[in-house]
Motif scaffolding. Structure first.
Motif, PDB file in Angstrom:
ATOM      1  N   ALA A 164      20.282   7.520  10.804  1.00  0.00           N
ATOM      2  CA  ALA A 164      20.043   6.499  11.783  1.00  0.00           C
ATOM      3  C   ALA A 164      19.185   6.573  12.813  1.00  0.00           C
ATOM      4  O   ALA A 164      18.309   5.997  13.602  1.00  0.00           O
ATOM      5  N   LYS A 165      19.739   7.895  13.536  1.00  0.00           N
ATOM      6  CA  LYS A 165      18.961   8.268  14.803  1.00  0.00           C
ATOM      7  C   LYS A 165      18.050   8.782  14.432  1.00  0.00           C
ATOM      8  O   LYS A 165      16.910   9.179  15.385  1.00  0.00           O
ATOM      9  N   ALA A 166      17.658   9.728  13.400  1.00  0.00           N
ATOM     10  CA  ALA A 166      16.634  10.455  13.165  1.00  0.00           C
ATOM     11  C   ALA A 166      15.364   9.186  12.818  1.00  0.00           C
ATOM     12  O   ALA A 166      14.113   9.634  13.094  1.00  0.00           O
ATOM     13  N   LYS A 167      15.746   8.088  12.463  1.00  0.00           N
ATOM     14  CA  LYS A 167      14.798   6.978  12.001  1.00  0.00           C
ATOM     15  C   LYS A 167      14.872   5.847  12.591  1.00  0.00           C
ATOM     16  O   LYS A 167      15.609   4.891  12.171  1.00  0.00           O
ATOM     17  N   PRO A 168      14.752   5.651  14.101  1.00  0.00           N
ATOM     18  CA  PRO A 168      15.170   4.528  14.738  1.00  0.00           C
ATOM     19  C   PRO A 168      14.395   3.527  14.318  1.00  0.00           C
ATOM     20  O   PRO A 168      13.322   3.346  14.053  1.00  0.00           O
ATOM     21  N   GLY A 169      15.318   2.032  14.244  1.00  0.00           N
ATOM     22  CA  GLY A 169      14.626   0.948  13.637  1.00  0.00           C
ATOM     23  C   GLY A 169      14.600   0.727  12.223  1.00  0.00           C
ATOM     24  O   GLY A 169      14.198  -0.374  11.771  1.00  0.00           O
ATOM     25  N   SER A 170      14.908   1.877  11.523  1.00  0.00           N
ATOM     26  CA  SER A 170      14.765   1.586   9.886  1.00  0.00           C
ATOM     27  C   SER A 170      16.022   1.083   9.286  1.00  0.00           C
ATOM     28  O   SER A 170      15.722   0.728   8.027  1.00  0.00           O
ATOM     29  N   GLY A 185      25.584   4.590  18.897  1.00  0.00           N
ATOM     30  CA  GLY A 185      24.049   4.645  19.510  1.00  0.00           C
ATOM     31  C   GLY A 185      22.791   4.900  18.636  1.00  0.00           C
ATOM     32  O   GLY A 185      22.129   5.491  18.811  1.00  0.00           O
ATOM     33  N   ILE A 186      23.297   3.834  17.621  1.00  0.00           N
ATOM     34  CA  ILE A 186      21.997   3.890  16.658  1.00  0.00           C
ATOM     35  C   ILE A 186      21.527   2.235  16.772  1.00  0.00           C
ATOM     36  O   ILE A 186      22.046   1.343  17.143  1.00  0.00           O
ATOM     37  N   GLU A 187      19.987   2.063  16.339  1.00  0.00           N
ATOM     38  CA  GLU A 187      19.313   0.793  16.061  1.00  0.00           C
ATOM     39  C   GLU A 187      19.499   0.232  14.982  1.00  0.00           C
ATOM     40  O   GLU A 187      19.477   0.961  14.048  1.00  0.00           O
ATOM     41  N   ALA A 188      19.807  -1.031  14.668  1.00  0.00           N
ATOM     42  CA  ALA A 188      19.733  -1.565  13.360  1.00  0.00           C
ATOM     43  C   ALA A 188      19.341  -3.152  13.457  1.00  0.00           C
ATOM     44  O   ALA A 188      19.715  -3.536  14.264  1.00  0.00           O
ATOM     45  N   THR A 189      18.734  -3.503  12.543  1.00  0.00           N
ATOM     46  CA  THR A 189      18.285  -4.864  12.355  1.00  0.00           C
ATOM     47  C   THR A 189      19.341  -5.848  11.716  1.00  0.00           C
ATOM     48  O   THR A 189      19.805  -5.461  10.489  1.00  0.00           O
ATOM     49  N   ASP A 227      20.846  -2.160   4.221  1.00  0.00           N
ATOM     50  CA  ASP A 227      21.550  -0.633   4.060  1.00  0.00           C
ATOM     51  C   ASP A 227      22.841  -0.596   4.477  1.00  0.00           C
ATOM     52  O   ASP A 227      23.750   0.056   3.894  1.00  0.00           O
ATOM     53  N   PHE A 228      23.595  -1.552   5.058  1.00  0.00           N
ATOM     54  CA  PHE A 228      25.035  -1.653   5.203  1.00  0.00           C
ATOM     55  C   PHE A 228      25.447  -2.981   5.631  1.00  0.00           C
ATOM     56  O   PHE A 228      24.817  -4.010   5.894  1.00  0.00           O
ATOM     57  N   TYR A 229      27.100  -3.171   5.241  1.00  0.00           N
ATOM     58  CA  TYR A 229      27.501  -4.495   5.457  1.00  0.00           C
ATOM     59  C   TYR A 229      29.242  -4.077   5.726  1.00  0.00           C
ATOM     60  O   TYR A 229      29.779  -3.292   5.173  1.00  0.00           O
ATOM     61  N   PHE A 230      29.656  -4.658   6.951  1.00  0.00           N
ATOM     62  CA  PHE A 230      30.934  -4.537   7.223  1.00  0.00           C
ATOM     63  C   PHE A 230      31.586  -5.517   6.336  1.00  0.00           C
ATOM     64  O   PHE A 230      32.056  -6.393   7.058  1.00  0.00           O
ATOM     65  N   CYS A 231      31.999  -5.093   5.207  1.00  0.00           N
ATOM     66  CA  CYS A 231      32.646  -6.290   4.167  1.00  0.00           C
ATOM     67  C   CYS A 231      34.025  -6.418   4.525  1.00  0.00           C
ATOM     68  O   CYS A 231      34.838  -5.428   4.784  1.00  0.00           O
ATOM     69  N   PRO A 232      34.759  -7.586   4.302  1.00  0.00           N
ATOM     70  CA  PRO A 232      36.174  -7.888   4.039  1.00  0.00           C
ATOM     71  C   PRO A 232      37.025  -6.874   3.169  1.00  0.00           C
ATOM     72  O   PRO A 232      36.223  -6.999   2.076  1.00  0.00           O
TER      73      PRO A 232
END
Length: 245
Positions: free
Chosen positions: A69-75, A99-103, A123-128
């Motif tokens: 995520a840090k290597a590809k900011p905003g991806s 310290g990462i960017e994410a949409t 890419d990800f989900y903080f799932c119950p």
């Protein structure tokens, strides 16, 4: 709001989650102040969210994910069940600490988020935890980190944020019972005693365990302090993350 306005006689109670301490930061005109207008009566327990990613993604560990995520900011993109939801807050708190960017992609319900995780569209989900466990055990998704301050019994191989050096990245999802703040203390204590007895019953414990809920014994006063601390912390977090309703 209905409970706040009800008679403080112990017969109108509110079962709510840690979202109670999030709402004030998202909606400033709620018409009530949970820290002043409600009194805690019983802590049912706590659970965790777990960060899941599509099984096709190359990340094997949370460190792999953060590095990419840090290597590809905003991806990177992540889903939630709505702005200001507990799963949204878990993701934002983790994102800021790492310290990462994410949409952020808000959905109308958890099933829609799961569908897009399984389809690899986010890419990800903080799932119950209770929802995620079957998917993890069946190998449909990967679990990289839990939201709690320590590992959870159902996922012994999945680390917690402090283990990878992330400070203030953990969130505890709690479930509790509340009454109007003017409810006499003797009634609050009676509800607490009765509820504690029910929660201690083995049948209740077995049911809570199936839902991924662990004991979190707190007195009513300790619960009030927790709600106040979480409310203040969420105000700071939501401001830092730039979250708006």
């Amino acid at each position: 709001a209905a409970v706040v306005k009800s008679d403080p006689d112990g017969y109108s109670i509110l079962a709510h989650s840690s979202a109670l301490a999030i709402s004030p930061a998202i909606y400033p005109n709620l018409g009530y102040d949970a820290t002043k207008d409600l009194s805690s009566a019983l802590m049912i327990g706590s659970t965790a969210n777990v960060m899941i990613v599509p099984k096709e993604r190359p990340w094997q560990t949370i460190r792999d994910f953060i590095a990419d995520a840090k290597a590809k900011p905003g991806s990177i993109s992540f889903g939630s069940v709505g702005i200001g939801s507990a799963v949204h807050i878990s993701a934002e708190k983790f994102r800021l600490a790492a310290g990462i960017e994410a949409t952020h992609v808000p959905y109308r319900g958890g099933s829609e988020v799961i569908a897009d995780i399984l389809g690899g569209r986010i890419d990800f989900y903080f799932c119950p935890l209770a929802t995620a466990l079957p998917l993890i055990r069946e190998g449909q998704v990967k679990a990289l980190v839990v939201s709690s301050s320590k590992r959870v019994a159902d996922l012994p191989d999945v680390p917690a944020p402090p283990e990878i050096g992330l400070v203030d990245a953990d969130t505890t999802v709690w479930l509790g019972v509340f009454v109007p703040s003017k409810t006499p203390r003797e009634i609050v204590e009676k509800l607490h005693a009765a509820g504690t007895k029910v929660i201690a019953d083995p049948v209740t414990q077995a049911g809570l365990k199936k839902l991924g809920v662990e004991p979190m014994p707190l007195s009513p006063r300790e619960m009030d302090d927790l709600v106040a601390r979480d409310t203040a912390a969420n105000l700071q977090l939501i401001k830092a993350a730039g979250i708006k309703p």
